[in-house]
Design a protein around this motif. Structure first.
Motif, short mmCIF file in Angstrom:
data_model
loop_
_atom_site.label_atom_id
_atom_site.label_comp_id
_atom_site.label_asym_id
_atom_site.label_seq_id
_atom_site.Cartn_x
_atom_site.Cartn_y
_atom_site.Cartn_z
N UNK A 197 39.42 36.60 32.08
CA UNK A 197 40.23 35.97 33.13
C UNK A 197 40.50 37.03 34.20
N UNK A 198 40.41 36.60 35.46
CA UNK A 198 40.71 37.49 36.58
C UNK A 198 41.70 36.78 37.49
N UNK A 199 42.82 37.44 37.80
CA UNK A 199 43.89 36.79 38.57
C UNK A 199 44.42 37.70 39.67
N UNK A 200 44.99 37.05 40.68
CA UNK A 200 45.83 37.74 41.65
C UNK A 200 46.92 36.76 42.07
N UNK A 201 48.17 37.22 41.97
CA UNK A 201 49.32 36.39 42.35
C UNK A 201 50.21 37.22 43.26
N UNK B 109 36.88 41.15 38.36
CA UNK B 109 38.20 41.58 37.89
C UNK B 109 39.25 41.11 38.86
N UNK B 110 40.53 41.24 38.46
CA UNK B 110 41.61 40.74 39.31
C UNK B 110 41.68 41.39 40.66
N UNK B 111 41.33 42.70 40.74
CA UNK B 111 41.36 43.39 42.02
C UNK B 111 40.15 43.14 42.88
N UNK B 112 39.20 42.34 42.40
CA UNK B 112 38.00 42.06 43.17
C UNK B 112 38.04 40.71 43.86
N UNK B 113 37.26 39.74 43.35
CA UNK B 113 37.11 38.44 44.00
C UNK B 113 38.42 37.67 44.11
N UNK B 114 39.29 37.62 43.08
CA UNK B 114 40.56 36.90 43.26
C UNK B 114 41.41 37.49 44.39
N UNK B 115 41.48 38.81 44.48
CA UNK B 115 42.25 39.43 45.56
C UNK B 115 41.65 39.12 46.92
N UNK B 116 40.32 39.07 47.01
CA UNK B 116 39.67 38.74 48.28
C UNK B 116 39.96 37.30 48.69
N UNK C 135 48.59 50.53 47.68
CA UNK C 135 48.09 51.78 47.11
C UNK C 135 47.59 51.63 45.68
N UNK C 136 47.55 50.40 45.18
CA UNK C 136 47.17 50.22 43.78
C UNK C 136 45.93 49.41 43.59
N UNK C 137 45.91 48.63 42.50
CA UNK C 137 44.71 47.87 42.14
C UNK C 137 44.45 46.67 43.05
N UNK C 138 45.42 46.31 43.88
CA UNK C 138 45.27 45.13 44.73
C UNK C 138 44.95 45.42 46.17
N UNK C 139 44.33 46.57 46.43
CA UNK C 139 44.06 46.94 47.82
C UNK C 139 43.14 45.95 48.53
N UNK C 140 42.33 45.24 47.80
CA UNK C 140 41.43 44.26 48.43
C UNK C 140 42.20 43.09 49.03
N UNK D 208 50.65 42.68 57.66
CA UNK D 208 52.10 42.59 57.55
C UNK D 208 52.58 42.80 56.13
N UNK D 209 53.84 42.47 55.87
CA UNK D 209 54.39 42.62 54.51
C UNK D 209 53.66 41.72 53.52
N UNK D 210 53.27 42.31 52.40
CA UNK D 210 52.59 41.54 51.37
C UNK D 210 52.98 42.10 50.01
N UNK D 211 53.07 41.19 49.02
CA UNK D 211 53.55 41.56 47.70
C UNK D 211 52.67 40.85 46.68
N UNK D 212 52.22 41.57 45.65
CA UNK D 212 51.38 40.91 44.65
C UNK D 212 50.99 41.81 43.52
N UNK D 213 50.26 41.23 42.56
CA UNK D 213 49.83 41.96 41.38
C UNK D 213 48.51 41.38 40.88
#
Length: 750
Positions: free
Chosen positions: A595-599, A623-630, A571-576, A581-586
């Motif tokens: 810098x753009x990150x997703x972990x 941004x982090x919620x864009x290409x890194x999340x994809x 429901x947040x910035x990491x919807x991409x 199943x269960x997933x956890x990240x920021x």
């Protein structure tokens, strides 16, 4: 005065001389003039003057006679003072010798000559056995001189040190021969061993003197065969190959105990200039040098002229290219740990890593996005226990070997908020507790939310999901920088963190992607800190867990933290990055999108993705919620369920072949004890052997058996010559026996 003069009895002093009968006409000598002293001095003058006048009318000064002894005569050393100085000079020389021996024992221990002078080759395999890297020198076990054929040892002695068994480490005759005749080298085999084992390659008189000194020292402590064996086992033969055993296997694929005369002569010739004479690249040069070695063997009496004429240039049989780069970012990162795991000695080592070839291929595909433009990308995938299974350190290893996953220190952005919110939960906060989300308009530090979206307040869960900057800074102030830094340290962050700086809450400190991903792995495993590693480790038992210094989160804190991490994706910035199943990240984005990150973690995998420019310039709309999340999502979907951790990985032999995925030969070459071997090439079975000193290949394929006609004719000719020589020797023995028997019968008749 002698050394013991003060302890001897002094003779009685002589009586003073009588007064001479004259008196001073003035008082210049004082009240008590030293008449006796003046008399003695005048007597000395009279004694030294001769009674005859010279042509000038003056007395000549007569010098005391000098001794006629010379330094090599015994009488010369009867003087006590000379014996005193000579004794101390000898003692100083002995002391200097003792210090020199002690210095050599410390700085040049004998066991150093038993160690390889270059790190032996290490082959790294992926978990499925795919070779991913080779690094280091090609070495093998040391040779034993007594087990080598005489012609192998003689080839090296003939060209390098013909009087090896006659000198004491330094050979003046060899130096003279090298200067005036140009045959052989000025340094003996012992000096060469001292040079490449203990000294640097610098060409100075000081190094040459040390080389000679160590050569004498080696000759004093080792036998000639031991020195020769260590020399042959350490010499460099070119093509990154060290030692005779490795060289014979590399260039001719046969053990040194089975080398022919021609092969031994070529190897002996390579030592002078291994790179310039490398037979793989410059066979004609190596062949000319081989002929020079053969001529030296004839001159030394090791070969006859006829034997030398019958020798033919040997054929090379190179199976493994040893000058391959590591080729992958993961291998570069894993090699230091591999060196620590390898045992000392000459043997090549093969180690199985935690890298998953399938996951590495997926990582390479998902990071090869055209949307990157000219930006760089890094990806780290590991299991919760720290086993790294995939690593991408940049877009092109061939253009840049700089590993942006392990070497680059970049700002983590909002991914650092994990430590802020986790510190709050550890301090007793609840995800439903509210915190102000209004703009900060007081103080020197005034951060802003993305697109300047504010509200009266948010729950911690909502603030984390929306990545509110003002809420994170306020929470940082409530919890305190010490608690946040302590939480980061507990999870394994070792990079510098500025205490008391509110911007720390927004990830303004720098750290590597590997370091950040390992911290998230600590939450995924609920056991921290997590040490990322490239080689599987046995799972610790309960006793080892009790003392290994690791810690865990309480059940409530872990549940609440995972709830917020899951909310940030769903429901947040990491919807991409959302998965079924269960997933956890920021997500994380630094100022000006530099810098753009997703972990995050899912499917028993913890993955971190970073995108940025090497010059730290802003990214174009990333941004982090864009290409890194994809990228993170694509990797997780294709990876599926990760394989179970390897508690005890199977150690495989090096399969050979180039360092490329899936490029593993189906069948190895099979060597036999007699030096022959069996291999398969292009659908043919090739049996290689040595017949009468000639290398012969028998090829069996669809067209039947084939053999090189010229080599076969050479084998036939040599076999006929050998047979004829045996018949002649047998006939000669029969004639000798007949003559002996005839003489015996004649003696009986008499």
């Amino acid at each position: 005065m002698g050394l013991f003069d003060p302890f001897r009895r002094k003779p009685p002093e002589p009586e003073p001389a009588p007064h001479r009968g004259y008196y001073s006409l003035h008082d210049g000598l004082g009240e008590d003039p030293a008449y006796d002293e003046w008399d003695a001095r005048l007597d000395e003058v009279d004694r030294r003057l001769s009674g005859e006048l010279d042509s000038g009318g003056t007395y000549r000064l007569q010098r005391e006679p000098r001794g006629a002894e010379r330094w090599w005569q015994r009488a010369y050393w009867r003087d006590r003072r000379k014996r005193w100085w000579s004794g101390r000079i000898i003692a100083a020389a002995l002391a200097l010798f003792v210090l020199l021996v002690a210095w050599l024992a410390i700085t040049a221990p004998l066991n150093k000559s038993l160690q390889p002078i270059a790190p032996p080759m290490v082959t790294l395999l992926a978990a499925d056995g795919t070779p991913i890297a080779r690094n280091g020198a090609v070495t093998d076990e040391p040779v034993v001189v007594s087990e080598l054929p005489p012609h192998v040892v003689e080839a090296f002695m003939a060209i390098e040190d013909r009087r090896f068994y006659d000198h004491w480490g330094v050979d003046p005759r060899g130096v003279a021969r090298a200067v005036f005749m140009g045959v052989g080298g000025g340094s003996t085999i012992t000096q060469q061993l001292a040079k490449f084992t203990f000294l640097t390659p610098e060409q100075t008189l000081t190094r040459k003197a040390r080389e000679m000194l160590i050569a004498f020292w080696l000759e004093s402590w080792l036998t000639k065969d031991e020195i020769l064996a260590r020399y042959l086992s350490n010499a460099y033969f070119g093509d990154n190959v060290y030692g005779l055993r490795a060289a014979s296997m590399h260039f001719f694929y046969r053990r040194p105990e089975n080398l022919t005369v021609s092969q031994a002569a070529m190897l002996a010739g390579l030592v002078q200039a291994p790179s310039r004479l490398n037979p793989v690249k410059h066979y004609e040069r190596a062949e000319r040098r081989r002929q020079m070695v053969v001529d030296a063997m004839v001159a030394a009496g090791y070969l006859s002229e006829a034997e030398a004429r019958n020798l033919r240039p040997p054929a090379l049989d190179v199976r493994l290219k040893s000058d391959l780069p590591t080729g992958t970012y993961f291998a570069d990162w894993a090699l230091p740990e591999a060196r620590e795991r390898t045992s000392g000695g000459y043997a090549r080592q093969t180690l199985t890593t935690t890298l998953d070839s399938r996951l590495q291929s997926i990582a390479r595909v998902v990071t090869g996005r055209p949307e990157l433009g000219g930006a760089q990308v890094a990806l780290v995938a590991m299991r919760p226990n720290g086993e790294v299974v995939a690593m991408i350190g940049g877009t092109d290893y061939g253009k840049s070997t700089f590993n942006r996953a392990t070497q680059a220190k970049r700002q983590p952005g909002s991914t650092f908020k994990l430590f802020v919110y986790l510190a709050a939960l550890r301090a007793g906060w609840d995800p439903d507790d509210r915190i102000a989300n209004t703009a900060i308009e007081e103080g020197s530090y005034r951060p802003k939310n993305s697109r300047e979206r504010y509200s009266e307040s948010l729950t911690l869960r909502e603030a984390f999901a929306q990545s509110s900057n003002v809420a994170a800074v306020r929470l940082f102030g409530e919890v305190g920088s010490e608690a946040v830094i302590e939480t980061a340290r507990d999870l394994g962050v070792t990079s510098a963190l500025a205490e008391g700086d509110p911007s720390l809450a927004l990830g303004t400190s720098t750290m590597s992607l590997l370091e950040l991903t390992s911290a998230y792995a600590g939450v995924a495993a609920n056991r921290y800190p997590v040490d990322p590693h490239a080689f599987a480790r046995a799972e610790p038992n309960w006793w080892e867990r009790l003392w290994d210094g690791s810690d865990t989160l309480s059940g409530r804190v872990l549940t609440d933290m995972e709830d917020m991490l899951r909310h940030a994706i769903n429901q947040g910035t990491g919807r991409a990055a959302m998965l079924p199943g269960p997933n956890f990240g920021k997500t994380g984005t630094t100022q000006d999108n530099r810098d753009a990150l997703f972990v995050g973690y899912a499917n028993d995998l913890v993955v971190g993705v970073w995108i940025g420019n090497d010059d730290n310039s802003p990214l174009d709309g990333i941004s982090g919620g864009g290409l890194p999340a994809q990228i993170w999502k694509d990797f997780m979907r294709q990876a599926g369920g990760a394989a179970a951790p390897q508690a005890n990985p199977t150690q495989r032999a090096d399969p050979g072949g180039p360092v490329e995925p899936q490029d593993v030969p189906e069948l190895e070459d099979i060597p036999f004890e007699d030096g022959s071997r069996l291999r398969f090439e292009d659908g043919e079975m090739i049996y290689s052997t040595d017949v009468e000193g000639v290398d012969l290949d028998l090829r069996v394929g669809e067209d039947g058996m084939r053999v090189d006609s010229q080599r076969f004719e050479e084998v036939r000719r040599r076999a006929e010559e050998a047979t004829r020589e045996r018949i002649e020797r047998e006939e000669e023995r029969m004639r000798e026996r007949y003559e002996i028997e005839r003489q015996r019968l004649e003696e009986q008749d008499r």
